[in-house]
Design an enzyme around this catalytic site. Sequence first.
Site, PDB file in Angstrom:
ATOM      1  N   HIS A 118       0.807  -1.223   0.000  1.00 11.23           N
ATOM      2  CA  HIS A 118       0.000   0.000   0.000  1.00 11.23           C
ATOM      3  C   HIS A 118       0.839   1.272   0.000  1.00 11.23           C
ATOM      4  CE1 HIS A 118      -3.553  -2.529   1.774  1.00 11.23           C
ATOM      5  NE2 HIS A 118      -3.341  -2.754   0.491  1.00 11.23           N
ATOM      6  N   ASN A 210      -3.164 -12.878  16.061  1.00  9.58           N
ATOM      7  CA  ASN A 210      -4.063 -11.728  16.243  1.00  9.58           C
ATOM      8  C   ASN A 210      -4.746 -11.890  17.594  1.00  9.58           C
ATOM      9  OD1 ASN A 210      -6.268  -9.802  15.927  1.00  9.58           O
ATOM     10  ND2 ASN A 210      -5.907  -9.906  13.723  1.00  9.58           N
TER      11      ASN A 210
HETATM   12  P1  NAD Z   1      -7.218  -3.222  10.343  1.00  8.04           P
HETATM   13  O1  NAD Z   1      -7.196  -1.913  11.068  1.00  8.04           O
HETATM   14  O2  NAD Z   1      -8.372  -3.558   9.499  1.00  8.04           O
HETATM   15  O3  NAD Z   1      -7.089  -4.426  11.390  1.00  8.04           O
HETATM   16  C1  NAD Z   1      -6.116  -4.442  12.390  1.00  8.04           C
HETATM   17  C2  NAD Z   1      -6.028  -5.848  12.942  1.00  8.04           C
HETATM   18  O4  NAD Z   1      -4.959  -5.894  13.888  1.00  8.04           O
HETATM   19  C3  NAD Z   1      -7.285  -6.315  13.687  1.00  8.04           C
HETATM   20  O5  NAD Z   1      -7.631  -7.616  13.258  1.00  8.04           O
HETATM   21  C4  NAD Z   1      -6.848  -6.337  15.157  1.00  8.04           C
HETATM   22  O6  NAD Z   1      -7.500  -7.352  15.902  1.00  8.04           O
HETATM   23  C5  NAD Z   1      -5.364  -6.625  15.020  1.00  8.04           C
HETATM   24  N1  NAD Z   1      -4.538  -6.157  16.128  1.00  8.04           N
HETATM   25  C6  NAD Z   1      -4.738  -5.092  16.944  1.00  8.04           C
HETATM   26  N2  NAD Z   1      -3.710  -4.972  17.809  1.00  8.04           N
HETATM   27  C7  NAD Z   1      -2.827  -5.962  17.517  1.00  8.04           C
HETATM   28  C8  NAD Z   1      -1.553  -6.360  18.039  1.00  8.04           C
HETATM   29  N3  NAD Z   1      -0.982  -5.670  19.032  1.00  8.04           N
HETATM   30  N4  NAD Z   1      -0.917  -7.422  17.495  1.00  8.04           N
HETATM   31  C9  NAD Z   1      -1.488  -8.120  16.465  1.00  8.04           C
HETATM   32  N5  NAD Z   1      -2.694  -7.802  15.935  1.00  8.04           N
HETATM   33  C10 NAD Z   1      -3.353  -6.726  16.452  1.00  8.04           C
HETATM   34  O7  NAD Z   1      -5.858  -3.289   9.543  1.00  8.04           O
HETATM   35  P2  NAD Z   1      -5.507  -3.962   8.147  1.00  8.04           P
HETATM   36  O8  NAD Z   1      -6.032  -5.361   8.125  1.00  8.04           O
HETATM   37  O9  NAD Z   1      -4.058  -3.714   7.981  1.00  8.04           O
HETATM   38  O10 NAD Z   1      -6.313  -3.142   7.028  1.00  8.04           O
HETATM   39  C11 NAD Z   1      -6.536  -1.750   7.057  1.00  8.04           C
HETATM   40  C12 NAD Z   1      -5.830  -0.897   6.011  1.00  8.04           C
HETATM   41  O11 NAD Z   1      -5.401   0.269   6.692  1.00  8.04           O
HETATM   42  C13 NAD Z   1      -4.590  -1.460   5.402  1.00  8.04           C
HETATM   43  O12 NAD Z   1      -4.782  -1.431   4.044  1.00  8.04           O
HETATM   44  C14 NAD Z   1      -3.437  -0.501   5.768  1.00  8.04           C
HETATM   45  O13 NAD Z   1      -2.794  -0.008   4.600  1.00  8.04           O
HETATM   46  C15 NAD Z   1      -4.084   0.674   6.413  1.00  8.04           C
HETATM   47  N6  NAD Z   1      -3.460   1.110   7.698  1.00  8.04           N
HETATM   48  C16 NAD Z   1      -2.111   1.116   7.860  1.00  8.04           C
HETATM   49  C17 NAD Z   1      -1.577   1.507   9.074  1.00  8.04           C
HETATM   50  C18 NAD Z   1      -0.076   1.486   9.249  1.00  8.04           C
HETATM   51  O14 NAD Z   1       0.664   1.663   8.289  1.00  8.04           O
HETATM   52  N7  NAD Z   1       0.424   1.265  10.483  1.00  8.04           N
HETATM   53  C19 NAD Z   1      -2.396   1.902  10.140  1.00  8.04           C
HETATM   54  C20 NAD Z   1      -3.775   1.916   9.920  1.00  8.04           C
HETATM   55  C21 NAD Z   1      -4.295   1.502   8.695  1.00  8.04           C
END
Ligand code: NAD
Length: 238
Positions: A118, A210
Site C-alpha cells: 500500500h 491476532n
Molecule cells: P485493520 O485496522 O483492518 O485491522 C487491524 C487488525 O490488527 C485487527 O484484526 C486487530 O484485531 C489486530 N490487532 C490489533 N492490535 C494488535 C496487536 N498488538 N498485534 C497483532 N494484531 C493486532 O488493519 P488492516 O487489516 O491492515 O487493514 C486496514 C488498512 O489500513 C490497510 O490497508 C493498511 O494499509 C491501512 N493502515 C495502515 C496503518 C499502518 O501503516 N500502520 C495503520 C492503519 C491503517
Amino acid sequence: MTGDVATWVREARRIVLLSGAGMSAESGVPTFRDAQTGLWARFRPEELATEDAFRANPQLVWDWYVSRREMIGKVDPNAGHGAVAGFQRRHPGRLTVVTQNVDGLHQRAGSPGVLALHGNIAEDRWLDRPRACCVAGNILAGRPPRCATCGNLRRPAVVWFGEMLPAQVLADAEEAAASCDLMLVVGTSGVVYPAAGLARATPGRVVVLNPHASELDDAAHAVLRGTAAALLPALLQG
Ligand code: NAD
C-alpha cells in the site's frame, strides 16, 4: 499449538510474513479499526483515504496525512518488527515481509526487501499525470503543495481505498505467497483485498497471529491469540 507453529517455522524453507495495521499497534500507531482521536475523531479513515475525498477537500485530507506522518515519525519499531528483522538477518533469504502498512516500521527495524503493498506514507507523488512543468524544482509549498505552473497537486504515495496496488509489488508478493511453505498473518483484519487473498491462495500452511477474531481465521491451519510484540520474538527466536 504454539509448539506446532514453532516447529513449522523451524522446518519451513520459505516463509512469508503478511502484516497489517495490528503489527504496528504496539508501536503506538492506531489501526483503522481503533477510534481516531483529537481533531480527527469525527472522521472515518475510509472517508478520508480515497481519491474522491482528496479531490473534494485536498486540504482536509492533506492535513490528516500530515498529522499521521508526524505521529509515525515519533514512534519506533516494536519487539515484533525486531524479531522479524532479526530472523531475516540470521536466515538470509528465508523470510519475505509483505505488508499492508505504510508506516515504514519493518524497514526501520532492518527488514530487507519489504514488499509494501500500500505504498509509503513518507513519500508524495503527483495527483494527475505530470506535465513537463511538474518537476521537483517547481513545487509551490502549501496544503497540499502544488505545481507552480499548472496547479497539479502533490498527494501521499499510498494506495487509497478503491485504487490499484503497484503492479510489480503485487506480482512479487503473489509469487512469494505461491512459493512459500508457511505464511504468518500478523495483525490484519483480513477484509482488505487483494492483500487478504494472498493468505487464501498460498499452498503453504497459514498461521494467524491476532488478539481478536479475523476474517482469515477460517483459512488458517493454526490461530495464535496474542499480540505481535508478545508472540513473534518467541516464534522467530531460532
Ligand atoms: P485493520 O485496522 O483492518 O485491522 C487491524 C487488525 O490488527 C485487527 O484484526 C486487530 O484485531 C489486530 N490487532 C490489533 N492490535 C494488535 C496487536 N498488538 N498485534 C497483532 N494484531 C493486532 O488493519 P488492516 O487489516 O491492515 O487493514 C486496514 C488498512 O489500513 C490497510 O490497508 C493498511 O494499509 C491501512 N493502515 C495502515 C496503518 C499502518 O501503516 N500502520 C495503520 C492503519 C491503517
